[in-house]
Design a protein around this motif. Structure first.
Motif, PDB file in Angstrom:
ATOM      1  N   THR A  90       0.818  -1.207   0.000  1.00  0.00           N
ATOM      2  CA  THR A  90       0.000   0.000   0.000  1.00  0.00           C
ATOM      3  C   THR A  90       0.853   1.259   0.000  1.00  0.00           C
ATOM      4  O   THR A  90       1.953   1.283   0.572  1.00  0.00           O
ATOM      5  N   THR A  91       0.335   2.315  -0.633  1.00  0.00           N
ATOM      6  CA  THR A  91       1.013   3.614  -0.648  1.00  0.00           C
ATOM      7  C   THR A  91       0.524   4.510   0.492  1.00  0.00           C
ATOM      8  O   THR A  91       1.033   5.619   0.664  1.00  0.00           O
ATOM      9  N   SER A  92      -0.489   4.049   1.235  1.00  0.00           N
ATOM     10  CA  SER A  92      -1.177   4.816   2.286  1.00  0.00           C
ATOM     11  C   SER A  92      -2.092   5.901   1.719  1.00  0.00           C
ATOM     12  O   SER A  92      -2.611   6.723   2.469  1.00  0.00           O
ATOM     13  N   CYS A  93      -2.267   5.906   0.399  1.00  0.00           N
ATOM     14  CA  CYS A  93      -3.227   6.802  -0.261  1.00  0.00           C
ATOM     15  C   CYS A  93      -4.214   5.902  -0.997  1.00  0.00           C
ATOM     16  O   CYS A  93      -3.842   5.263  -1.987  1.00  0.00           O
ATOM     17  N   SER A  94      -5.454   5.815  -0.501  1.00  0.00           N
ATOM     18  CA  SER A  94      -6.415   4.865  -1.075  1.00  0.00           C
ATOM     19  C   SER A  94      -6.749   5.191  -2.530  1.00  0.00           C
ATOM     20  O   SER A  94      -6.980   4.286  -3.338  1.00  0.00           O
ATOM     21  N   ASP A  97      -3.814   3.834  -4.467  1.00  0.00           N
ATOM     22  CA  ASP A  97      -3.887   2.363  -4.440  1.00  0.00           C
ATOM     23  C   ASP A  97      -4.943   1.845  -5.412  1.00  0.00           C
ATOM     24  O   ASP A  97      -4.762   0.812  -6.054  1.00  0.00           O
ATOM     25  N   GLN A 126       7.901   5.978   2.339  1.00  0.00           N
ATOM     26  CA  GLN A 126       6.604   5.426   2.745  1.00  0.00           C
ATOM     27  C   GLN A 126       6.512   3.938   2.404  1.00  0.00           C
ATOM     28  O   GLN A 126       6.065   3.122   3.214  1.00  0.00           O
ATOM     29  N   ASN A 130       5.823   0.871   4.787  1.00  0.00           N
ATOM     30  CA  ASN A 130       4.564   0.131   4.610  1.00  0.00           C
ATOM     31  C   ASN A 130       4.762  -1.339   4.272  1.00  0.00           C
ATOM     32  O   ASN A 130       3.894  -2.161   4.557  1.00  0.00           O
ATOM     33  N   CYS A 165       2.487   5.079  11.090  1.00  0.00           N
ATOM     34  CA  CYS A 165       2.045   3.721  10.729  1.00  0.00           C
ATOM     35  C   CYS A 165       1.680   2.930  11.985  1.00  0.00           C
ATOM     36  O   CYS A 165       0.660   2.223  12.014  1.00  0.00           O
ATOM     37  N   ASP A 168      -1.610   4.136  13.268  1.00  0.00           N
ATOM     38  CA  ASP A 168      -2.716   3.628  12.449  1.00  0.00           C
ATOM     39  C   ASP A 168      -3.085   2.198  12.849  1.00  0.00           C
ATOM     40  O   ASP A 168      -4.268   1.837  12.889  1.00  0.00           O
ATOM     41  N   ARG A 336      -0.750  10.487   1.916  1.00  0.00           N
ATOM     42  CA  ARG A 336      -2.151  10.283   2.287  1.00  0.00           C
ATOM     43  C   ARG A 336      -3.069  10.755   1.157  1.00  0.00           C
ATOM     44  O   ARG A 336      -2.603  11.330   0.173  1.00  0.00           O
TER      45      ARG A 336
END
Length: 348
Positions: A90-94, A97, A126, A130, A165, A168, A336
């Motif tokens: 994941t890139t942590s940006c939905s 993704d 990131q 991740n 992270c 989260d 994000r």
């Protein structure tokens, strides 16, 4: 077989590697005069090196048989199943993704390029964090290699992203408890994320080639490596190169090794790239560095760009993903989803 196994002097081996001759096959079609020119040695010395390489190559054929050993064929159905079951980071940006089909895919080489300040290094750090998210939280549970050619890796920033992270994961646990679902134990602390990022600082193109040649051995000894980030692949190849044929040969050799590494160890290779200008149809346009031939070195190519004050990622090339764009933001917590008031701000 690698040229490092040839019974020649250390200086001759170093010259071969620096000139891009990393395997016996790369020496098979070169003439003594061309080798002498590339290595800046006498033609007699070059002829002797080629003779030794030819003998060693012949010995290798005798030992393995006259016919090459090939792996069994794979059916298209097996390939489809393999692709559908491939793991992503994941890139942590939905939003990002989503257009990537879940994130950065393992077993593939992904090139990410853009102008300075767009967030290439931020995204690289990131991903290095991740990739360590445990499987219980939908992650890969691996480790990372970060090869830094520009000196842009910031350990303080990596710690910030690791702390976010960790927070989260703790928040995810509290949500599970609210829903009366058995929560997982958060075993990883922020410092644990940093301990699982193996950092290589390279200062010349010869060091870069040496590290990439060493990666297969390193990864075989550290089985949990699931991402290799090179930041940036281009830096040392955009200067001090008068012989463009040599540069092309070196880059092609690196690209092949990285593709092989991704496939063999089921890991993601992420190449961060710079931009340059290209004259096209009467005007100058921004394009990724190293030219059109380098575009074939990666499976996927993502271009990061500004649209006003907002950052966007665009899938420029991919065999399995359609071309699409997604906004993203670089925040104090890392990459994000973009907010409407996302501005160009300095994080640290």
């Amino acid at each position: 077989m690698e040229v490092s196994s040839l019974p020649i002097s250390a200086s001759q081996r170093a010259k071969l590697l620096s000139a891009g001759y990393t395997s016996l096959s790369s020496l098979s079609s070169v003439s003594p005069s061309r080798l002498a020119q590339d290595l800046k040695i006498s033609e007699n010395e070059a002829a002797e090196i080629l003779k030794i390489a030819s003998r060693r190559s012949g010995l290798e054929k005798i030992e393995t048989g006259s016919h090459p050993i090939m792996n069994g064929a794979q059916t298209a159905w097996e390939m489809l199943h393999e692709e559908e079951s491939s793991i992503c980071i994941t890139t942590s940006c939905s939003d990002l993704d989503e257009i990537l089909g879940g994130g950065i895919r393992c077993k593939e080489v992904t090139e990410i390029g853009g102008v300075p300040g767009i967030g290439k290094t931020q995204l690289g750090i990131q991903l290095a964090v991740n990739v360590q998210i445990p499987a219980d939280y939908g992650g890969v549970g691996g480790k990372a290699i970060y090869i830094d050619t520009e000196g842009s890796f910031m350990v303080e920033r990596a710690l910030q992203i690791a702390e976010a992270c960790y927070e989260d994961m703790v928040e995810y646990n509290s949500l599970l408890r609210k829903d009366s679902v058995a929560a997982y134990q958060v075993d990883k602390q922020p410092k644990d994320f940093l301990e699982n990022i193996f950092y290589f600082r390279v200062c010349t193109y010869t060091e870069q080639i040496a590290v990439i040649n060493y990666l297969e051995k390193f990864v075989s000894e550290h089985k949990d490596i699931k991402v290799v980030v090179i930041d940036s692949i281009t830096f040392h190849f955009r200067q001090d190169f008068e012989d463009m044929a040599l540069r092309t040969r070196l880059l092609s050799g690196m690209a092949l090794k990285l593709m092989k590494l991704a496939k063999k160890f089921n890991l993601a290779v992420v190449l961060l790239n710079q931009v340059t200008t290209k004259y096209n149809e009467g005007s100058f346009q921004l394009t990724l560095a190293l030219g059109d031939s380098w575009a074939h070195a990666s499976t996927n190519r993502i271009i990061l760009y500004w649209n006003g004050n907002e950052r966007y990622a665009y899938i420029d090339k991919s065999p399995s993903l359609r071309s699409a764009s997604a906004p993203y933001a670089v925040t104090g917590r890392g990459i994000r989803n973009s907010a409407s008031n996302s501005k160009r701000v300095k994080l640290m």
